[in-house]
Write a protein that holds these residues in place. Sequence first.
Motif, PDB file in Angstrom:
ATOM      1  N   VAL A  60       0.843  -1.206   0.000  1.00  0.00           N
ATOM      2  CA  VAL A  60       0.000   0.000   0.000  1.00  0.00           C
ATOM      3  C   VAL A  60       0.882   1.260   0.000  1.00  0.00           C
ATOM      4  N   ILE A  61       1.929   1.243   0.819  1.00  0.00           N
ATOM      5  CA  ILE A  61       2.839   2.387   0.898  1.00  0.00           C
ATOM      6  C   ILE A  61       3.552   2.601  -0.434  1.00  0.00           C
ATOM      7  N   PHE A  62       3.986   1.503  -1.077  1.00  0.00           N
ATOM      8  CA  PHE A  62       4.649   1.623  -2.387  1.00  0.00           C
ATOM      9  C   PHE A  62       3.686   2.172  -3.433  1.00  0.00           C
ATOM     10  N   ALA A  63       2.419   1.758  -3.354  1.00  0.00           N
ATOM     11  CA  ALA A  63       1.414   2.293  -4.272  1.00  0.00           C
ATOM     12  C   ALA A  63       1.254   3.798  -4.073  1.00  0.00           C
ATOM     13  N   MET A  64       1.316   4.251  -2.805  1.00  0.00           N
ATOM     14  CA  MET A  64       1.211   5.679  -2.537  1.00  0.00           C
ATOM     15  C   MET A  64       2.398   6.440  -3.136  1.00  0.00           C
ATOM     16  N   LEU A  65       3.559   5.789  -3.159  1.00  0.00           N
ATOM     17  CA  LEU A  65       4.734   6.384  -3.797  1.00  0.00           C
ATOM     18  C   LEU A  65       4.473   6.610  -5.284  1.00  0.00           C
ATOM     19  N   LEU A  66       3.832   5.660  -5.941  1.00  0.00           N
ATOM     20  CA  LEU A  66       3.494   5.800  -7.360  1.00  0.00           C
ATOM     21  C   LEU A  66       2.400   6.845  -7.565  1.00  0.00           C
ATOM     22  N   PHE A  67       1.382   6.829  -6.712  1.00  0.00           N
ATOM     23  CA  PHE A  67       0.316   7.827  -6.827  1.00  0.00           C
ATOM     24  C   PHE A  67       0.869   9.243  -6.670  1.00  0.00           C
ATOM     25  N   ALA A  68       1.844   9.395  -5.762  1.00  0.00           N
ATOM     26  CA  ALA A  68       2.452  10.714  -5.542  1.00  0.00           C
ATOM     27  C   ALA A  68       3.155  11.205  -6.799  1.00  0.00           C
ATOM     28  N   LEU A  69       3.807  10.299  -7.512  1.00  0.00           N
ATOM     29  CA  LEU A  69       4.466  10.665  -8.766  1.00  0.00           C
ATOM     30  C   LEU A  69       3.458  11.179  -9.786  1.00  0.00           C
ATOM     31  N   SER A  70       2.258  10.637  -9.770  1.00  0.00           N
ATOM     32  CA  SER A  70       1.245  11.027 -10.754  1.00  0.00           C
ATOM     33  C   SER A  70       0.759  12.458 -10.572  1.00  0.00           C
ATOM     34  N   TYR A  71       1.020  13.060  -9.416  1.00  0.00           N
ATOM     35  CA  TYR A  71       0.598  14.454  -9.206  1.00  0.00           C
ATOM     36  C   TYR A  71       1.273  15.394 -10.191  1.00  0.00           C
ATOM     37  N   ILE A  72       2.503  15.100 -10.550  1.00  0.00           N
ATOM     38  CA  ILE A  72       3.225  15.956 -11.494  1.00  0.00           C
ATOM     39  C   ILE A  72       2.527  15.942 -12.850  1.00  0.00           C
ATOM     40  N   TYR A  73       2.171  14.743 -13.322  1.00  0.00           N
ATOM     41  CA  TYR A  73       1.515  14.614 -14.622  1.00  0.00           C
ATOM     42  C   TYR A  73       0.060  15.075 -14.550  1.00  0.00           C
ATOM     43  N   GLY A  74      -0.627  14.748 -13.455  1.00  0.00           N
ATOM     44  CA  GLY A  74      -2.029  15.120 -13.308  1.00  0.00           C
ATOM     45  C   GLY A  74      -2.238  16.615 -13.283  1.00  0.00           C
ATOM     46  N   SER A  75      -1.317  17.333 -12.649  1.00  0.00           N
ATOM     47  CA  SER A  75      -1.432  18.789 -12.580  1.00  0.00           C
ATOM     48  C   SER A  75      -1.332  19.413 -13.971  1.00  0.00           C
ATOM     49  N   ARG A  76      -0.380  18.917 -14.768  1.00  0.00           N
ATOM     50  CA  ARG A  76      -0.221  19.451 -16.126  1.00  0.00           C
ATOM     51  C   ARG A  76      -1.414  19.093 -17.006  1.00  0.00           C
TER      52      ARG A  76
END
Length: 301
Positions: A159-175
């Motif tokens: 679950v924690i590793f998945a959150m690490l991946l979800f956090a990365l998506s914020y950069i792409y999601g914002s753009r």
Amino acid sequence: MKPKDYGLFFGVLSPLLSSIGVVLIAAAAKLLPPLFVASITGILGGIILFFSMFLFKEKFNLLQLKGNSKDLLKMLFVRGVFGAGIMTIGLSMTDGIKAIFFSKMEPFFVLGWHWLLLGEKIRKSHIILLTVHMTGAIILSTGGNFLTFGRTQLGDLLVIFAMLLFALSYIYGSRLSKSIGSRVPSAVTSGIGGLILLPISLFFVSSAVWNIASIGWVYMISFVILWNVFGLTFWFISLKTVKGWMVSALRSIGPIAGVPFAYFLFGETLNIIQMLGGIIVLITSALIAREHLRKDNSKSS
């Protein structure tokens, strides 16, 4: 109401729905094959989102999609395929009530990705907060028995590793939210991500899974409505006017809805030591949000 106020409103609403959704998807993943759950929830969510775009006559430009194809692909695989798959497998091994708190680690991961990929500076105070935060997560996972590592702890790590991946998506999601709106990235991330996971998930499916009257399907479809349709769309909307770190930090309010839901519907509880770990996680998440807020205010003044 100003656009930023709308963004904050949706930024608050999204984690409340997300925390309830985490409890539901964790229950579904224990009754049905987890990758199958990730696949079907993604496909159903994508279909509903695409349908809603046509229903509300929301237009999208194919040239815009092509121009943002790199961010869309990154978002698709980071969040819709690997993030969703790993998260659901982890949830099948641990309690949803614990996963609610683990999801609050996201602001620190967002901060780390911004440091690694965007060159933003990290203060010493942030490192101290992160250390305390991780300590709280370990206490929450183990309940103070630090020599124990079993299926539940493995699920927590996933679950924690998945959150690490979800956090990365914020950069792409914002753009993406600023370039092509909120619904298109949501639909692509959910729907196509689910389709990619489908052939893999079918290897683990038994005939019993096709009984759509199963309570597992009820939990799964309820999650689709709460998160894939509303929560994820609200997340993208908030990213239009609110910075990614702030949207992530707002997730700390999620337990307000998720914990009572897990208790009353499934009887899930935490012992006193685990509650202490959860409180540490929430407090450090709030503190990192306040640090960022001060930084923004100093820049704007």
